[in-house]
Design a protein around this motif. Structure first.
Motif, PDB file in Angstrom:
ATOM      1  N   UNK A 144      44.565  46.718  20.581  1.00 49.91           N
ATOM      2  CA  UNK A 144      44.849  46.279  21.940  1.00 49.91           C
ATOM      3  C   UNK A 144      44.403  44.828  22.123  1.00 49.91           C
ATOM      4  N   UNK A 145      45.253  44.006  22.702  1.00 46.76           N
ATOM      5  CA  UNK A 145      44.895  42.625  23.018  1.00 46.76           C
ATOM      6  C   UNK A 145      44.223  42.630  24.379  1.00 46.76           C
ATOM      7  N   UNK A 146      42.911  42.642  24.374  1.00 43.60           N
ATOM      8  CA  UNK A 146      42.152  42.797  25.615  1.00 43.60           C
ATOM      9  C   UNK A 146      42.407  41.652  26.580  1.00 43.60           C
ATOM     10  N   UNK A 147      42.404  40.440  26.060  1.00 45.38           N
ATOM     11  CA  UNK A 147      42.595  39.271  26.912  1.00 45.38           C
ATOM     12  C   UNK A 147      43.968  39.281  27.571  1.00 45.38           C
ATOM     13  N   UNK A 148      45.001  39.619  26.784  1.00 50.22           N
ATOM     14  CA  UNK A 148      46.358  39.660  27.337  1.00 50.22           C
ATOM     15  C   UNK A 148      46.468  40.718  28.424  1.00 50.22           C
ATOM     16  N   UNK A 149      45.841  41.873  28.190  1.00 46.44           N
ATOM     17  CA  UNK A 149      45.861  42.948  29.189  1.00 46.44           C
ATOM     18  C   UNK A 149      45.172  42.508  30.467  1.00 46.44           C
ATOM     19  N   UNK A 150      44.017  41.866  30.324  1.00 49.88           N
ATOM     20  CA  UNK A 150      43.262  41.421  31.501  1.00 49.88           C
ATOM     21  C   UNK A 150      43.957  40.282  32.231  1.00 49.88           C
ATOM     22  N   UNK A 151      44.679  39.459  31.493  1.00 47.43           N
ATOM     23  CA  UNK A 151      45.425  38.366  32.134  1.00 47.43           C
ATOM     24  C   UNK A 151      46.470  38.923  33.094  1.00 47.43           C
ATOM     25  N   UNK A 152      47.008  40.086  32.753  1.00 41.47           N
ATOM     26  CA  UNK A 152      47.981  40.751  33.632  1.00 41.47           C
ATOM     27  C   UNK A 152      47.272  41.507  34.748  1.00 41.47           C
ATOM     28  N   UNK A 153      46.236  42.250  34.376  1.00 40.72           N
ATOM     29  CA  UNK A 153      45.588  43.144  35.346  1.00 40.72           C
ATOM     30  C   UNK A 153      44.594  42.430  36.263  1.00 40.72           C
ATOM     31  N   UNK A 154      43.662  41.684  35.681  1.00 37.55           N
ATOM     32  CA  UNK A 154      42.558  41.101  36.452  1.00 37.55           C
ATOM     33  C   UNK A 154      42.256  39.682  35.979  1.00 37.55           C
ATOM     34  N   UNK A 155      43.184  38.744  36.176  1.00 39.75           N
ATOM     35  CA  UNK A 155      42.962  37.380  35.670  1.00 39.75           C
ATOM     36  C   UNK A 155      41.738  36.697  36.273  1.00 39.75           C
ATOM     37  N   UNK A 205      42.603  50.098  36.627  1.00 48.02           N
ATOM     38  CA  UNK A 205      42.493  48.737  37.157  1.00 48.02           C
ATOM     39  C   UNK A 205      41.905  47.752  36.159  1.00 48.02           C
ATOM     40  N   UNK A 206      41.377  48.258  35.017  1.00 51.56           N
ATOM     41  CA  UNK A 206      40.912  47.352  33.971  1.00 51.56           C
ATOM     42  C   UNK A 206      39.419  47.358  33.703  1.00 51.56           C
ATOM     43  N   UNK A 207      38.678  48.324  34.290  1.00 54.11           N
ATOM     44  CA  UNK A 207      37.229  48.344  34.088  1.00 54.11           C
ATOM     45  C   UNK A 207      36.853  48.450  32.611  1.00 54.11           C
ATOM     46  N   UNK A 208      37.445  49.406  31.905  1.00 54.29           N
ATOM     47  CA  UNK A 208      37.097  49.589  30.496  1.00 54.29           C
ATOM     48  C   UNK A 208      37.560  48.418  29.644  1.00 54.29           C
ATOM     49  N   UNK A 209      38.722  47.878  29.958  1.00 54.27           N
ATOM     50  CA  UNK A 209      39.233  46.741  29.195  1.00 54.27           C
ATOM     51  C   UNK A 209      38.297  45.548  29.301  1.00 54.27           C
ATOM     52  N   UNK A 210      37.826  45.258  30.515  1.00 50.29           N
ATOM     53  CA  UNK A 210      36.902  44.140  30.685  1.00 50.29           C
ATOM     54  C   UNK A 210      35.574  44.425  29.985  1.00 50.29           C
ATOM     55  N   UNK A 211      35.101  45.661  30.046  1.00 48.60           N
ATOM     56  CA  UNK A 211      33.833  46.011  29.384  1.00 48.60           C
ATOM     57  C   UNK A 211      33.919  45.735  27.888  1.00 48.60           C
ATOM     58  N   UNK A 228      24.854  44.615  39.949  1.00 51.98           N
ATOM     59  CA  UNK A 228      25.826  43.689  40.537  1.00 51.98           C
ATOM     60  C   UNK A 228      27.172  44.409  40.564  1.00 51.98           C
ATOM     61  N   UNK A 229      27.664  44.693  41.767  1.00 52.52           N
ATOM     62  CA  UNK A 229      28.898  45.461  41.916  1.00 52.52           C
ATOM     63  C   UNK A 229      30.097  44.520  41.816  1.00 52.52           C
ATOM     64  N   UNK A 230      30.986  44.817  40.879  1.00 55.27           N
ATOM     65  CA  UNK A 230      32.205  44.047  40.691  1.00 55.27           C
ATOM     66  C   UNK A 230      33.380  44.926  41.107  1.00 55.27           C
ATOM     67  N   UNK A 231      34.037  44.561  42.196  1.00 49.70           N
ATOM     68  CA  UNK A 231      35.171  45.341  42.692  1.00 49.70           C
ATOM     69  C   UNK A 231      36.445  44.906  41.960  1.00 49.70           C
ATOM     70  N   UNK A 232      37.166  45.880  41.412  1.00 50.41           N
ATOM     71  CA  UNK A 232      38.427  45.624  40.725  1.00 50.41           C
ATOM     72  C   UNK A 232      39.576  45.890  41.701  1.00 50.41           C
ATOM     73  N   UNK A 233      40.287  44.855  42.140  1.00 46.54           N
ATOM     74  CA  UNK A 233      41.382  45.065  43.088  1.00 46.54           C
ATOM     75  C   UNK A 233      42.466  45.952  42.493  1.00 46.54           C
ATOM     76  N   UNK A 234      43.188  46.695  43.347  1.00 44.02           N
ATOM     77  CA  UNK A 234      44.320  47.486  42.841  1.00 44.02           C
ATOM     78  C   UNK A 234      45.335  46.580  42.163  1.00 44.02           C
ATOM     79  N   UNK A 235      46.048  47.112  41.198  1.00 41.58           N
ATOM     80  CA  UNK A 235      47.039  46.320  40.477  1.00 41.58           C
ATOM     81  C   UNK A 235      48.226  45.989  41.368  1.00 41.58           C
ATOM     82  N   UNK A 236      48.800  44.814  41.164  1.00 42.24           N
ATOM     83  CA  UNK A 236      50.036  44.453  41.846  1.00 42.24           C
ATOM     84  C   UNK A 236      51.194  45.271  41.307  1.00 42.24           C
TER      85      UNK A 236
END
Length: 339
Positions: free
Chosen positions: A5-16, A43-49, A166-174
């Motif tokens: 999995x390309x984590x950066x590419x996934x996050x660029x789409x989900x949570x840039x 929403x990308x929590x695991x991908x960012x982790x 530190x709570x990081x809120x992940x916005x819903x996907x577009x």
């Protein structure tokens, strides 16, 4: 985590924005010792982790990005890095043996370097014992250790945990990201288009497709709808013979009423040209919907949509699902009578 999995590419789409923020945080060496990643499923929590894990341990970081292919990155992708401790619930909770494992790991130093990372999935499923063990670490962190708690239900987390992370809120996907997310999970484009009006969760979306439940529900609702707009008495009969039998539990009943509301919102979109046809929940019936909306007045459409939107509230008021749909059918007939 998928090995390739390309984590950066996934996050660029989900949570840039979150990707950019953590690039900066790590580059400035300002990573905190405990974060709570909170948001809807997918929403990308695991991908960012895992991106953070690779970024921290990668041997060849370029422009703030892990290469994803070095020995360290591959070990993380394969779940084999000794200094990345991952915990996930087995069944409905994080069990006692996992708590003991966490406690033991919290007290140990890194195996290969001077940094250790904990990734705790579905953190809301921790037992009180597990949460208290984690609370002790958060209150008294030792060494170069970071804990990432991932949750889709922040409201179930202990307030003491929330207040000390530190709570990081992940916005819903577009819409575009959600469509891509569903299609990547093997869901067909038209089904994905309907599903993203119903849920943000891949697992919930897939559950609605089991035994072709969603396609059947859409088809039966469409038949009912065609009869309703003609004032056809068979639409009243269809409630009991077709729709009630499909919605066997409360969740399916709620989804069915969401589909009813989405159908009328499609009509509004086309009538007022609010959005493109690509955004329709019932895009496969676009031509028929367009013909219908051309024959209806603004007032008829607004009245009908208001009725459809209030149906779900009636169900919540302990009116039976069958009565809700029968009442909706009877109330819609006079609105479309003069169409």
């Amino acid at each position: 985590m998928a090995e390739n999995e390309n984590l950066s590419a996934t996050l660029t789409v989900k949570q840039p924005r979150l990707l950019a923020a953590f690039k900066h945080i790590i580059a400035q060496n300002h990573l905190a010792h405990a974060y709570l990643f909170a948001g809807m499923e997918g929403a990308g929590q695991q991908t960012l982790a895992y991106w953070i894990a690779q970024r921290l341990f990668c041997l060849h970081v370029v422009d703030g990005e892990p290469d994803g292919t070095c020995e360290e990155c591959m070990r993380i992708a394969n779940g084999q890095h000794p200094d990345i401790v991952t915990v996930a619930p087995t069944g409905q909770s994080i069990h006692v043996d996992q708590v003991r494992y966490l406690k033991a790991e919290f007290s140990k130093s890194a195996v290969e370097g001077n940094r250790k990372l904990f990734i705790i999935s579905d953190a809301e499923k921790m037992t009180a014992s597990a949460a208290n063990s984690l609370l002790k670490f958060i209150e008294e962190p030792s060494g170069n250790v970071t804990a990432l708690l991932l949750t889709t239900n922040k409201q179930l987390m202990l307030p003491t945990i929330i207040s000390r992370t530190q709570v990081i809120e992940f916005p819903p996907l577009g819409a575009a990201a959600l469509q891509k997310n569903f299609e990547a999970a093997g869901i067909k484009p038209q089904a994905a288009q309907t599903l993203r009006h119903l849920t943000n969760s891949v697992s919930q979306a897939q559950a609605l497709l089991v035994d072709d439940w969603l396609p059947n529900a859409v088809e039966q609702l469409w038949r009912w709808f065609e009869q309703v707009v003609k004032g056809d008495a068979r639409s009243f009969v269809a409630v009991q013979t077709s729709l009630v039998g499909l919605a066997k539990d409360s969740n399916q009943q709620l989804v069915m009423l969401d589909l009813v509301a989405a159908l009328f919102q499609d009509l509004l979109q086309l009538h007022f040209q609010v959005d493109t046809a690509a955004e329709l929940s019932f895009g496969q019936y676009q031509q028929a919907l367009q013909q219908m909306t051309d024959q209806l007045t603004d007032q008829q459409l607004v009245q009908a949509t208001e009725l459809a939107l209030t149906a779900k509230r009636r169900l919540a008021s302990n009116v039976s699902f069958q009565n809700v749909l029968e009442g909706l059918t009877l109330n819609l007939w006079p609105i479309f009578k003069n169409a």
